[in-house]
Design an enzyme around this catalytic site. Structure first.
Site, PDB file in Angstrom:
ATOM      1  N   ALA B 254       0.821  -1.218   0.000  1.00 39.30           N
ATOM      2  CA  ALA B 254       0.000   0.000   0.000  1.00 39.30           C
ATOM      3  C   ALA B 254       0.856   1.269   0.000  1.00 39.30           C
ATOM      4  O   ALA B 254       0.549   2.236  -0.690  1.00 39.30           O
ATOM      5  CB  ALA B 254      -0.924   0.001   1.219  1.00 39.30           C
ATOM      6  N   CYS B 379      28.346   4.160   0.735  1.00 36.07           N
ATOM      7  CA  CYS B 379      28.326   4.902   1.982  1.00 36.07           C
ATOM      8  C   CYS B 379      26.926   5.060   2.539  1.00 36.07           C
ATOM      9  O   CYS B 379      26.739   5.424   3.693  1.00 36.07           O
ATOM     10  CB  CYS B 379      28.956   6.272   1.781  1.00 36.07           C
ATOM     11  SG  CYS B 379      30.726   6.138   1.575  1.00 36.07           S
TER      12      CYS B 379
END
Lengths: 143, 455
Positions: B254, B379
């Site tokens: 949803a 990162c």
């Protein structure tokens, strides 16, 4: 993951970004890291015959912490003797910038960059048949 | 209209709940709080009616019947249920799954667990066989050496035992082509008489590439193999119907279509009937396939979100594609050395995934902190590995580190796109000015010729 204020400060107002003439006998260049790992640091130091670091410039491909680590060490090494500069550890850098564990490698890279730049300078001297530069006079400037 | 910061352009991660959805959900927290499984009073009937309506709305979005919708806690559960449930139910038919290396982790890690379960069972059988052969107790540590010593690889009895293993699965991970699309010939060649399930996503969450599900479904039907698709990113964004795609199982969520978090669904085909072993045991809700009290308010919101998506998809897709092209053309006009990752043609209207050479993705995100986007840079993940999706496309690691994913959505505007183009241009240029790689590349140095010190 939130960044520390000091990382943000060094990232947004990076000190000493730039390039020194790598052909200059008094300039040592350290290039560490790898593009595949996501960080490459280039630190250049202009070192007097008395072994004192007169100028420092950096360029870095890497995350915010890598850029901040580079910027910080350029400030720290300026005015230091090379004997003192090689003593800078990644722990001090990480502590100053409050780097989280996953970013410790950025500070390691910065420490390696200092060592690599000084080694390059000394290698250049050796090639010309000069003795390694050593500091003869006590240096008063500290960051 | 004045811009409001930060600008949200990360609609593949999640979408804001549409105010109309919130409005539809509101009554089901207070006055209509009933349990849809309460069969004997009005509170239960109201809740059940609301759930039934939502079931129809969601089924309509994908051209299914409401009896084919099983509600779950989200698409991660739907994916787990589809794979584990099918493999367990059809264990006498086969044990082989085919999937893509660019699938979501909810598929890949489920596959890895199924592989591990099978391997653990085989290792147990090997230990038993070695105990027979050596006439003594054998520990797990000795397995590797004794296995070679007694040549278990050619042990006929063990082979027959292994043939009877009915836990876990064998998995084939296909690499997509350079544009991110599945190679249909490779898929056809990978199907064996032990294959029970092919799981290939409708649209990718990183590069937005839309797979040819109709062709995959046709192939699977011809070969008598079930077809599951993770349609989380694609449903409600691009036309999709379970009949056109001949798909047997579909995972939905949803919160990727402007609905609430914590609710999803699994479509399970009735004709021809697809069976599943449930993951959860309990009250036998959802025709025994998913026990647990239904999240009525969440389901109502999901239903409303699906209804809105169906009604507005055509117009919204057109708008998003125009915004996406405006963004891409704007970036190209202001920056050189940028690369689009994944197929341009077969792509979600709101997705743009771009690598900005010589600039690291996380630093770039830090520079553009007024805009919320994602990066394939290591990162940004805990693993320090750059995006496995980009790597699977054959994109070099440095370019994966340099990638940014823009996810445009229902509430983005032209003004926001124009702001982002300017901000990106300024930020990329500024970071390139401080990138040693950019300087070296401009000097004509081949970066591949350098002996880098990997750490």
């Amino acid at each position: 993951m939130a960044y520390s204020e000091k990382v943000i400060e060094h990232f947004e107002h990076s000190r000493n970004v730039g390039t020194l003439d790598k052909e200059d006998p008094n300039v040592g260049t350290g290039l560490v890291g790898a593009p595949a790992c996501g960080d490459v640091m280039r630190l250049q130091l202009k070192i007097g015959d008395d072994g004192v670091i007169q100028d420092a410039k950096f360029k870095t491909f890497g995350c915010g912490s890598a850029i901040a680590s580079s910027s910080l060490v350029t400030e720290w090494v300026k005015g230091k003797s090379i004997d003192d500069a090689v003593k800078i550890t990644n722990k001090e850098i990480a502590q100053e910038l409050s780097l989280p564990p996953v970013k410790i490698h950025c500070s390691v890279l910065a420490e390696d960059a200092i060592k690599a730049a000084i080694k390059d300078f000394q290698d250049k001297r050796a090639k010309r048949g000069q003795a390694p530069a050593v500091t003869t006079q006590p240096v008063t400037t500290t960051p | 209209m004045a811009l409001k910061f930060p600008i949200y352009m990360d609609n593949h991660a999640t979408t804001p709940t549409d105010p109309r959805v919130v409005e539809a959900m509101r009554p089901y927290f207070e006055e209509s709080f009933g349990n849809a499984a309460s069969r004997n009073h009005a509170f239960g009937w109201t809740a059940e009616a609301a759930v039934d309506k939502a079931r129809k709305q969601i089924a309509a979005l994908i051209g299914a019947s409401d009896k084919e919708i099983v509600f779950t806690s989200g698409a991660t559960e739907s994916n787990n249920l589809a794979l584990k449930g099918v493999l367990e139910f059809y264990k006498d038919k086969g044990d082989h799954i085919i999937t893509l290396t660019t699938e979501h982790k909810a598929i890949l890690d489920t596959c890895k667990r199924l592989e591990r379960q099978r391997q653990e069972r085989i290792d147990e059988l090997k230990l038993q066989r070695l105990m027979e052969l050596t006439g003594r107790d054998v520990s797990t540590d000795e397995l590797a050496t004794l296995e070679i010593k007694h040549d278990l690889e050619h042990d006929a009895l063990l082979a027959r035992w292994v043939d009877k293993v009915r836990v876990g699965a064998r998995v084939t991970y296909l690499n997509p082509k350079k544009d991110g699309l599945v190679d249909l010939e490779e898929l056809a060649a990978a199907i064996t008489d032990r294959t029970v399930l092919v799981s290939i996503m409708l649209a990718n969450n990183e590069i937005g590439v839309v797979q040819p599900v109709a062709a995959i479904g046709k192939l699977c039907r011809e070969r008598g193999v079930l077809f599951h698709t993770d349609a989380v990113q694609g449903a409600g964004k691009v036309p999709f119907s379970v009949e056109d795609a001949k798909v047997d199982l579909v995972s939905l969520s949803a919160h990727k279509m402007y609905g609430p978090k914590g609710v999803g669904a699994l479509y399970v085909r009735r004709k021809p009937r697809v069976r599943l072993a449930p993951l959860l045991d309990g009250g036998g809700h959802e025709r025994g396939m998913r026990s647990g009290t239904l999240n009525v308010s969440g389901i109502v919101g999901f239903g409303k979100a699906a209804e809105l998506a169906q009604a507005e998809m055509a117009a919204e897709a057109k708008k998003l594609e125009a915004l996406r092209e405006r963004l891409w053309k704007g970036l190209q006009a202001k920056l050189d050395l940028i690369v689009l990752n994944g197929s341009h043609e077969h792509r979600l209207p709101g997705n743009l995934n771009v690598s900005f050479s010589y600039v690291e993705g996380e630093a770039l995100m830090m520079k553009i902190k007024d805009v919320a986007v994602s990066s394939g840079s290591a990162c940004t993940s805990a693993s320090l590995e750059p995006s496995y999706v980009l790597r699977a496309l054959g994109i070099e690691e440095d370019m994966a580190h340099s990638s940014i994913r823009f996810g445009l959505g229902r509430f983005n505007t032209e003004e926001e796109v124009d702001f982002v183009i300017d901000l990106m241009a300024r930020s990329v240029s500024a970071l390139r000015e401080m990138s040693p790689l950019y300087e070296m590349a401009k000097e004509g140095i081949d970066l591949k010729s350098i002996a880098w010190t990997a750490h």
